[in-house]
Design a protein around this motif. Structure first.
Motif, PDB file in Angstrom:
ATOM      1  N   TYR A 159       0.818  -1.211   0.000  1.00 19.47           N
ATOM      2  CA  TYR A 159       0.000   0.000   0.000  1.00 19.47           C
ATOM      3  C   TYR A 159       0.854   1.266   0.000  1.00 19.47           C
ATOM      4  CZ  TYR A 159      -3.794   3.190   1.259  1.00 19.47           C
ATOM      5  OH  TYR A 159      -4.712   4.215   1.263  1.00 19.47           O
ATOM      6  N   CYS A 160       1.903   1.279   0.809  1.00 20.98           N
ATOM      7  CA  CYS A 160       2.756   2.471   0.896  1.00 20.98           C
ATOM      8  C   CYS A 160       3.487   2.737  -0.421  1.00 20.98           C
ATOM      9  CB  CYS A 160       3.762   2.324   2.039  1.00 20.98           C
ATOM     10  SG  CYS A 160       2.994   2.369   3.673  1.00 20.98           S
ATOM     11  N   GLN A 165       1.029   4.407  -2.717  1.00 21.73           N
ATOM     12  CA  GLN A 165       0.794   5.807  -2.380  1.00 21.73           C
ATOM     13  C   GLN A 165       1.965   6.686  -2.818  1.00 21.73           C
ATOM     14  OE1 GLN A 165      -2.185   6.960  -1.339  1.00 21.73           O
ATOM     15  NE2 GLN A 165      -2.800   4.829  -1.614  1.00 21.73           N
ATOM     16  N   GLU A 166       3.175   6.185  -2.646  1.00 27.55           N
ATOM     17  CA  GLU A 166       4.359   6.926  -3.086  1.00 27.55           C
ATOM     18  C   GLU A 166       4.349   7.122  -4.603  1.00 27.55           C
ATOM     19  OE1 GLU A 166       7.740   4.772  -1.694  1.00 27.55           O
ATOM     20  OE2 GLU A 166       7.248   5.096   0.424  1.00 27.55           O
ATOM     21  N   GLN A 173       1.715   9.704  -5.561  1.00 34.49           N
ATOM     22  CA  GLN A 173       2.186  11.056  -5.237  1.00 34.49           C
ATOM     23  C   GLN A 173       3.211  11.522  -6.260  1.00 34.49           C
ATOM     24  OE1 GLN A 173       3.597  10.944  -1.179  1.00 34.49           O
ATOM     25  NE2 GLN A 173       1.595  10.308  -0.386  1.00 34.49           N
ATOM     26  N   THR A 211      -7.516  12.016  -7.316  1.00 36.86           N
ATOM     27  CA  THR A 211      -8.584  11.029  -7.117  1.00 36.86           C
ATOM     28  C   THR A 211      -9.931  11.529  -7.626  1.00 36.86           C
ATOM     29  OG1 THR A 211      -8.951  11.849  -4.862  1.00 36.86           O
ATOM     30  CG2 THR A 211      -7.436   9.975  -5.137  1.00 36.86           C
ATOM     31  N   ASP A 214      -5.680  -3.167   3.373  1.00 41.41           N
ATOM     32  CA  ASP A 214      -5.792  -1.801   2.871  1.00 41.41           C
ATOM     33  C   ASP A 214      -5.836  -1.786   1.342  1.00 41.41           C
ATOM     34  OD1 ASP A 214      -5.838  -0.546   5.349  1.00 41.41           O
ATOM     35  OD2 ASP A 214      -3.659  -0.388   5.454  1.00 41.41           O
ATOM     36  N   CYS A 215      -5.032  -2.641   0.724  1.00 36.01           N
ATOM     37  CA  CYS A 215      -5.046  -2.723  -0.744  1.00 36.01           C
ATOM     38  C   CYS A 215      -6.374  -3.274  -1.246  1.00 36.01           C
ATOM     39  CB  CYS A 215      -3.881  -3.589  -1.239  1.00 36.01           C
ATOM     40  SG  CYS A 215      -2.263  -2.797  -1.101  1.00 36.01           S
TER      41      CYS A 215
END
Length: 217
Positions: A23-24, A27-28, A31, A37, A57-58
């Motif tokens: 997930y992180c 997000q990176e 960004q 979104t 989360d994914c």
């Protein structure tokens, strides 16, 4: 089986490889391209879960209006495991293939979310981009995209014959097809089929590409 998407007249379209709970990293990557979104869309080749601690989360991304994925073999493994129950051979197969995260996430909660998410994860998607037609499945498309709704389910989410044979025969009836499933060192194109799974869970490399860039490939 198939969900179709009209052209995005407000923003950009991106494709991303197998997430596997990273997930992180996602997000990176988002960004890094200033993803919006409210205007942009993200198309994921499946395998949202397993091997990564943030699998839940994914999986929840399936409910986001800007996120559009297909069902991967790991979603299939997980659902088979829940259907057969803990202690079954299907459950053990899931654990061997990275399903251990479910213990921390909660078995009952994960089952509930997975069941709901599967209704948002068709086997194939078709996307209109700049007057071109993109297809997306998790593993292996049929040789004729126009017959996608008759395609073998196991091939769509488990198949590897094209990449194993380095088959560059184009899929007809579509301009390009985007897939994941088989880990490649860097994005690979065979004919008009683009492989985007760069093994994020083991390499730390998650491939995110603008759809218009794929047109140039």
């Amino acid at each position: 089986m198939l969900t179709r998407h009209e052209a995005n007249t407000r923003g950009r379209d991106f494709f991303v490889g197998d997430l596997h709970g990273q997930y992180c990293l996602l997000q990176e990557a988002l960004q890094g391209v200033d993803f919006s979104t409210t205007e942009d869309r993200l198309f994921c080749v499946g395998d949202l879960i397993d091997r990564g601690a943030d699998s839940l989360d994914c999986l929840k991304l399936a409910f986001m209006p800007w996120f559009h994925a297909v069902c991967g073999n790991h979603e299939d493994l997980a659902w088979n495991a829940f259907c057969d129950g803990e202690g079954s051979s299907a459950w053990e197969l899931w654990m061997i293939n990275g399903g251990g995260w479910v213990i921390d996430s909660g078995v009952n909660e994960t089952r509930r979310i997975l069941q709901a998410a599967l209704s948002q994860l068709p086997l194939a998607r078709e996307v209109a981009i700049d007057g071109r037609k993109f297809g997306m499945v998790h593993a292996e498309p049929p040789i004729d995209w126009l017959r996608i709704e008759e395609a073998d389910r196991d091939s769509l989410i488990w198949g590897r014959s094209r990449i194993q044979q380095s088959d560059e025969t184009p899929v007809v009836g579509v301009d390009a097809v985007v897939v994941g499933h088989t880990i490649v060192e860097r994005p690979l194109t065979l004919g008009n089929v683009h492989y985007l799974d760069t093994g994020a869970f083991s390499t730390g490399r998650l491939t995110l590409v603008d759809a218009k860039e794929l047109l140039r490939w």
